[in-house]
Motif scaffolding. Structure first.
Motif, PDB file in Angstrom:
ATOM      1  N   ASN A  19       0.487  -0.220  -0.073  1.00  0.00           N
ATOM      2  CA  ASN A  19       0.321  -0.179   0.438  1.00  0.00           C
ATOM      3  C   ASN A  19       1.043   1.307   0.068  1.00  0.00           C
ATOM      4  O   ASN A  19       2.149   0.921   0.047  1.00  0.00           O
ATOM      5  CB  ASN A  19      -0.970  -0.115   1.333  1.00  0.00           C
ATOM      6  N   PRO A  20      -0.059   2.455  -0.100  1.00  0.00           N
ATOM      7  CA  PRO A  20       0.371   3.911  -0.389  1.00  0.00           C
ATOM      8  C   PRO A  20       2.021   4.118   1.157  1.00  0.00           C
ATOM      9  O   PRO A  20       2.924   4.161   1.003  1.00  0.00           O
ATOM     10  CB  PRO A  20       0.108   4.608  -0.095  1.00  0.00           C
ATOM     11  N   SER A  21       1.795   3.719   2.214  1.00  0.00           N
ATOM     12  CA  SER A  21       2.374   3.728   3.574  1.00  0.00           C
ATOM     13  C   SER A  21       3.958   2.763   3.051  1.00  0.00           C
ATOM     14  O   SER A  21       4.559   3.022   3.756  1.00  0.00           O
ATOM     15  CB  SER A  21       2.013   3.779   4.682  1.00  0.00           C
ATOM     16  N   ARG A  22       3.493   1.679   2.295  1.00  0.00           N
ATOM     17  CA  ARG A  22       5.328   0.729   2.491  1.00  0.00           C
ATOM     18  C   ARG A  22       5.501   0.596   1.522  1.00  0.00           C
ATOM     19  O   ARG A  22       6.826   0.675   2.352  1.00  0.00           O
ATOM     20  CB  ARG A  22       4.302  -0.849   2.870  1.00  0.00           C
ATOM     21  N   ARG A  23       5.525   1.187   0.543  1.00  0.00           N
ATOM     22  CA  ARG A  23       6.014   1.389  -0.531  1.00  0.00           C
ATOM     23  C   ARG A  23       7.121   3.002   0.106  1.00  0.00           C
ATOM     24  O   ARG A  23       7.902   2.726  -0.903  1.00  0.00           O
ATOM     25  CB  ARG A  23       5.527   2.085  -1.947  1.00  0.00           C
TER      26      ARG A  23
END
Length: 55
Positions: A19-23
């Motif tokens: 997801n965007p935060s993991r990326r």
């Protein structure tokens, strides 16, 4: 500690995808000043197929 956190991040992807935060966290690890963290993170490649796991 950061190396362990990077391994946990990679394991999380296998469960629910990227997801965007993991990326964003992956990019931070890839730019880490410690070479052993950054070099390990450079070999983690999120792809659209990996995103599909989360859906």
């Amino acid at each position: 500690m950061r190396r362990l956190a990077l391994a946990a991040l990679n394991a999380q992807f296998e469960i629910d995808g990227w997801n965007p935060s993991r990326r964003l966290r992956l990019v931070q690890y890839q730019n880490d000043p410690a070479a052993f963290i950054a070099s390990t993170a450079q070999f983690i490649f999120p792809t659209p197929e990996m995103d599909a796991i989360a859906q």
